[in-house]
Design an enzyme around this catalytic site. Structure first.
Site, PDB file in Angstrom:
ATOM      1  N   LYS A 119       0.216  10.923 -19.086  1.00 36.01           N
ATOM      2  CA  LYS A 119      -0.574  11.149 -17.875  1.00 36.01           C
ATOM      3  C   LYS A 119       0.370  11.435 -16.716  1.00 36.01           C
ATOM      4  CE  LYS A 119      -2.725   7.826 -15.268  1.00 36.01           C
ATOM      5  NZ  LYS A 119      -2.612   8.044 -13.820  1.00 36.01           N
ATOM      6  N   ASP A 136      -3.851  13.925 -13.851  1.00 34.13           N
ATOM      7  CA  ASP A 136      -4.748  13.017 -13.119  1.00 34.13           C
ATOM      8  C   ASP A 136      -4.658  13.291 -11.626  1.00 34.13           C
ATOM      9  OD1 ASP A 136      -6.225  10.786 -12.299  1.00 34.13           O
ATOM     10  OD2 ASP A 136      -4.598   9.364 -12.694  1.00 34.13           O
ATOM     11  N   LYS A 196      -7.528  14.015  -9.684  1.00 33.54           N
ATOM     12  CA  LYS A 196      -8.773  13.522  -9.051  1.00 33.54           C
ATOM     13  C   LYS A 196      -9.269  14.453  -7.940  1.00 33.54           C
ATOM     14  CE  LYS A 196      -7.780   8.593  -9.875  1.00 33.54           C
ATOM     15  NZ  LYS A 196      -6.364   8.561 -10.302  1.00 33.54           N
ATOM     16  N   ARG A 255       2.712   0.381 -16.881  1.00 38.69           N
ATOM     17  CA  ARG A 255       3.828  -0.564 -16.857  1.00 38.69           C
ATOM     18  C   ARG A 255       4.072  -1.360 -18.139  1.00 38.69           C
ATOM     19  NH1 ARG A 255       1.634  -2.519 -11.219  1.00 38.69           N
ATOM     20  NH2 ARG A 255      -0.197  -1.740 -12.323  1.00 38.69           N
TER      21      ARG A 255
HETATM   22  O1  C5P Z   1       0.798   0.375 -14.909  1.00 41.97           O
HETATM   23  P1  C5P Z   1      -0.665   0.357 -15.282  1.00 41.97           P
HETATM   24  O2  C5P Z   1      -0.923   0.179 -16.769  1.00 41.97           O
HETATM   25  O3  C5P Z   1      -1.480  -0.579 -14.429  1.00 41.97           O
HETATM   26  O4  C5P Z   1      -1.132   1.858 -14.942  1.00 41.97           O
HETATM   27  C1  C5P Z   1      -2.482   2.259 -15.035  1.00 41.97           C
HETATM   28  C2  C5P Z   1      -2.603   3.701 -14.636  1.00 41.97           C
HETATM   29  O5  C5P Z   1      -3.999   4.022 -14.600  1.00 41.97           O
HETATM   30  C3  C5P Z   1      -2.049   4.034 -13.270  1.00 41.97           C
HETATM   31  O6  C5P Z   1      -1.564   5.388 -13.322  1.00 41.97           O
HETATM   32  C4  C5P Z   1      -3.258   3.934 -12.367  1.00 41.97           C
HETATM   33  O7  C5P Z   1      -3.155   4.764 -11.242  1.00 41.97           O
HETATM   34  C5  C5P Z   1      -4.364   4.432 -13.283  1.00 41.97           C
HETATM   35  N1  C5P Z   1      -5.711   3.990 -12.927  1.00 41.97           N
HETATM   36  C6  C5P Z   1      -6.083   2.666 -12.866  1.00 41.97           C
HETATM   37  N2  C5P Z   1      -7.358   2.309 -12.533  1.00 41.97           N
HETATM   38  C7  C5P Z   1      -8.276   3.247 -12.274  1.00 41.97           C
HETATM   39  C8  C5P Z   1      -7.927   4.607 -12.347  1.00 41.97           C
HETATM   40  C9  C5P Z   1      -6.617   4.944 -12.677  1.00 41.97           C
HETATM   41  O8  C5P Z   1      -5.261   1.794 -13.120  1.00 41.97           O
HETATM   42  N3  C5P Z   1      -9.517   2.902 -12.009  1.00 41.97           N
END
Ligand code: C5P
Length: 232
Positions: free
Chosen positions: A32, A59, A61, A211
């Site tokens: 992504k 992504d 949006k 992460r």
């Molecule tokens: O590091 P982590 O696993 O929290 O990353 C989640 C990813 O999904 C990030 O890129 C975040 O911006 C995205 N995201 C999210 N929640 C949403 C939409 C997108 O965590 N509702």
């Protein structure tokens, strides 16, 4: 494309991103690319990652007037991304225009999914800031209905909502779900988290994992663990 793990490459430049992706010498993970990396490096980052053999979820949006979104989607389609997205709040007309822009002359197009309500939006901020007074879960389902009727392929949602989305809109309507953590991992700033195995049980089609993979001591092992829990 079936059920898969998408790695959120939330890096601020191409160098860090390539150093990270260079570790994956076997299977090329689904990646992504978010706003940070795209705005830092421009469309070349998409071409470079595609050339390396990774499927890409771009992504960005989108949310603008229908004509602007249509023309922008045509540009993204030309980058040969696999999935792109927009805000359902841009209205049904904007979503229909997006699909038109995305469709190539040969009739093919990337998958298009909609963000319903960001998980950073809660009931209070929706009411106070947006003047939307319906319960947030109803708003999310209404936006999902609208995305489906506009012809989109799915939504970004919580794994906890995936079952309800499938029940309402069909097994073929995709649920792409962030908020994933290992049972023994840090939650970071995500509030409602789910393990890859639980996300699978709840019916997610794609999990977006940042992460827990990018900050792991061994990112390849963390990715393989995610894939094993989610798909096996
Ligand atoms: O590091 P982590 O696993 O929290 O990353 C989640 C990813 O999904 C990030 O890129 C975040 O911006 C995205 N995201 C999210 N929640 C949403 C939409 C997108 O965590 N509702």
């Amino acid at each position: 494309m079936g059920r898969d793990v998408i790695i959120a490459c939330d890096f601020s430049n191409a160098g860090e991103t390539f150093a990270f992706l260079d570790r994956f010498t076997g299977r090329k993970p689904f990646v992504k690319i978010g706003m940070e990396l795209y705005y830092a490096e421009g469309p070349q980052i998409v071409r470079d990652i595609k050339r390396r053999g990774h499927p890409v979820f771009l992504d960005l949006k989108l949310h603008d007037i229908p004509n602007t979104v249509k023309k922008t989607m045509a540009v993204l389609s030309g980058l040969d991304v696999d999935i792109c997205n927009l805000h359902a709040a841009g209205t049904r007309r904007m979503m229909t225009a997006a699909l038109e822009g995305l469709t190539r002359p040969d009739g093919t197009r990337p998958l298009l999914i909609a963000v319903t309500q960001l998980t950073s939006t809660d009931q209070a901020s929706m009411e106070e800031d947006l003047m939307i007074h319906a319960p947030i879960d109803q708003v999310v389902m209404h936006y999902a209905d609208m995305a489906r009727s506009a012809g989109l392929d799915g939504v970004v949602c919580s794994p906890l909502e995936a079952g309800q989305v499938h029940q309402r809109l069909g097994a073929g309507f995709l649920t792409v779900t962030p908020g994933i953590r290992f049972a023994d991992g840090d939650t970071g700033d995500q509030k409602r988290v789910t393990t890859p195995a639980k996300a699978r049980a709840l019916g997610s089609d794609y999990i977006v994992v940042g992460r827990p993979i990018t900050a792991a001591a061994d990112p390849v092992a963390a990715y393989e663990r995610c894939v094993a829990e989610f798909t096996d």
